[in-house]
Design an enzyme around this catalytic site. Structure first.
Site, PDB file in Angstrom:
ATOM      1  N   GLU A 111       0.887  -1.070  -0.051  1.00 28.06           N
ATOM      2  CA  GLU A 111      -0.038   0.051  -0.137  1.00 28.06           C
ATOM      3  C   GLU A 111       0.788   1.267   0.088  1.00 28.06           C
ATOM      4  OE1 GLU A 111      -2.943  -0.255   3.175  1.00 28.06           O
ATOM      5  OE2 GLU A 111      -4.059  -1.779   2.251  1.00 28.06           O
ATOM      6  N   GLU A 133      -4.790  -8.753   0.696  1.00 29.85           N
ATOM      7  CA  GLU A 133      -5.702  -8.601   2.049  1.00 29.85           C
ATOM      8  C   GLU A 133      -7.014  -8.263   1.783  1.00 29.85           C
ATOM      9  OE1 GLU A 133      -4.227  -5.222   4.412  1.00 29.85           O
ATOM     10  OE2 GLU A 133      -2.260  -5.715   3.990  1.00 29.85           O
TER      11      GLU A 133
END
Ligand code: FCB
Length: 467
Positions: A166, A372
């Site tokens: 991220e 995720e």
């Protein structure tokens, strides 16, 4: 009841990150990271909590790997703490820090669990932040050197190395709204950080491939959200376009198309010429694995008061919410279809047939995985010691069903990693949000498999589930 099944080699995994679970923040020669500093600054984290001890995974990794094995987990995405390996971020290598990941990898392999090593999950060495952090181009070169060091040690046994988790969050939460370390609020710094994070991916990819002892897939993991307008009005639709550009295209376009949408924003335009050097975009566009982290969608309305995007997020009535976000399973399907059509197979321009890696998507581009997905719900031990987390099971069913739907519609998703194996330290929210398949008593560190963990174990065994 319909049974959903998955392709034969589909990978079922779990994910976690160093700072959120390891603890041992100053042991065995580890240096200070920006998260150590941030948590030790009063007022930054809910209840003044820190990851100093976290869930003590540094000392309990054997027990934790055994838990994974008990659930039948096939792959584990963990992150390496840069400051454990290079306490000053550059220069001296701390062998004891590397030894930990060495032991972890061996333990995983002994239990037939495939290690996916992630080099960066928000925790920059403080020494590099003191020299400017991600807004400085030099940090990208330091990262590539760190990538080399880890690759030299682990690549005889680790076949997938992910550069960043991220990077958008690293830049936006760290340098724009300041909710994450290092807690800076500066739009210019944010744009600089975003570019240098992407550049560091490209530089690290080169370093990893040069140092790898065997073929290694180089990946990146992105947080991506479909963006929907709050209404059908032209202003809201334009707001959604801007938010999508900043949130999703800012990362996807450079990585997969070799272009940047930065010029679409005044601040980005101002910076682009000095920031993006000739050759940078070519370096960035290199990928064998694209990991998608999906939690929610973003609904926005036009709001000129909000800097850069002139859009603000709203929370529509009538939908289900969790401790942090709206629950919106269909968004995962929408996202996968979009990535597939617009970035991996579509025109304009299609991803080149072969980069350095073989690519997994039928030879077209990088492998695609969910790296995720999970939900924070307030779990607790019932009278009999069991954790009946039905809401998490429902969330998982609904989301994994959307992955299956995308696969049925032709998107070759290769795996699904749940966030997370165990309850852990949820950044600025401290220990208040539980995401685990395993309940952790943060006082005693006792681990208890939740009902969702048992359910997930069944899914893995059956390679599918009944809806
Ligand atoms: C993601 C992060 C991860 C965790 C989950 C809930 O954005 O990658 O560390 O905090 O959210």
């Amino acid at each position: 009841m319909p049974k959903l099944t998955f392709p034969k080699n589909f990978i079922w995994g779990v994910a976690a990150s160093a700072y959120q679970i390891e603890g041992a923040w100053n042991e065995d020669g580890k240096g200070v990271s920006i998260w150590d500093t941030f948590c030790h600054t009063p007022g930054k984290i809910a209840n003044g909590e820190t990851g100093d001890v976290a869930i003590d995974h540094y000392h309990r990794y054997k027990e934790d790997v055994a838990l994974m094995a008990e659930l039948g987990i096939q792959a584990y995405r963990f992150s390496v703490s840069w400051s454990r390996v290079m306490p000053e971020g550059a220069g001296t290598v701390n062998q004891k820090g590397l030894d930990f990941y060495d032991r972890l990898v061996d333990e995983l392999l002994d239990h037939k669990i495939e290690p996916f090593a992630n080099l960066y999950h928000f925790d920059l060495p403080q020494a590099l932040q003191d020299r400017g952090g991600w807004p400085e181009r030099q940090t990208a070169y330091a990262f590539a050197d760190y990538a080399r060091v880890v690759t030299e040690r682990l690549s005889d046994r680790v076949h997938t190395i992910i550069t960043h988790n991220e990077p958008w969050v690293t830049a936006a939460a760290g340098y724009f709204d300041g909710s994450h370390a290092p807690g800076i609020k500066d739009p210019l710094a944010t744009f600089k950080a975003m570019h240098h994070l992407l550049l560091s991916h490209g530089l690290a990819a080169e370093a990893i491939r040069a140092a790898a002892k065997k073929t290694v897939k180089v990946g990146i993991v992105l947080n991506l959200n479909p963006v929907h307008p709050a209404s059908d009005s032209r202003k809201d639709r334009e707001a959604a376009y801007r938010m999508d550009t900043v949130l999703n295209r800012a990362m996807l376009d450079p990585l997969l198309k070799g272009t940047t949408p930065m010029q679409e924003f005044a601040v980005g335009k101002m910076l682009t010429a000095s920031l993006i050097k000739p050759g940078d975009l070519e370096k960035i566009r290199t990928l064998d694995l694209l990991g998608v982290n999906y939690y929610t969608r973003t609904v926005v309305k036009n709001d000129p008061k909000f800097p850069v995007v002139a859009a603000v997020q709203i929370h529509p009535e009538g939908n289900e919410y969790s401790g942090m976000w709206e629950i919106y399973p269909e968004g995962l399907y929408e996202l996968l279809m979009r990535i597939w059509k617009e970035y991996l197979t579509g025109p304009n321009p299609p991803f080149p047939p072969s980069l350095e890696g073989k690519g997994g998507a039928g030879g077209i581009g990088p492998d695609l995985m969910i790296t995720e997905n999970g939900v924070p719900v307030p779990d607790g031990l019932d009278f009999d010691g069991r954790v009946r987390d039905e809401r998490r099971i429902r969330y998982l069913k609904n989301h994994i069903a959307q992955v299956q739907r995308a696969i049925s519609d032709g998107v070759p998703v290769k795996g699904y990693f749940h966030w997370s194996l165990m309850d852990n330290f949820e950044w600025a929210l401290g220990y208040g949000q539980r995401f685990g398949l395993v309940y952790v008593d943060f006082e005693t560190q006792k681990r208890t498999i939740k009902d969702s963990g048992k359910w997930f174990a069944d899914v893995i065994r059956e390679n599918g589930f009944e809806l």
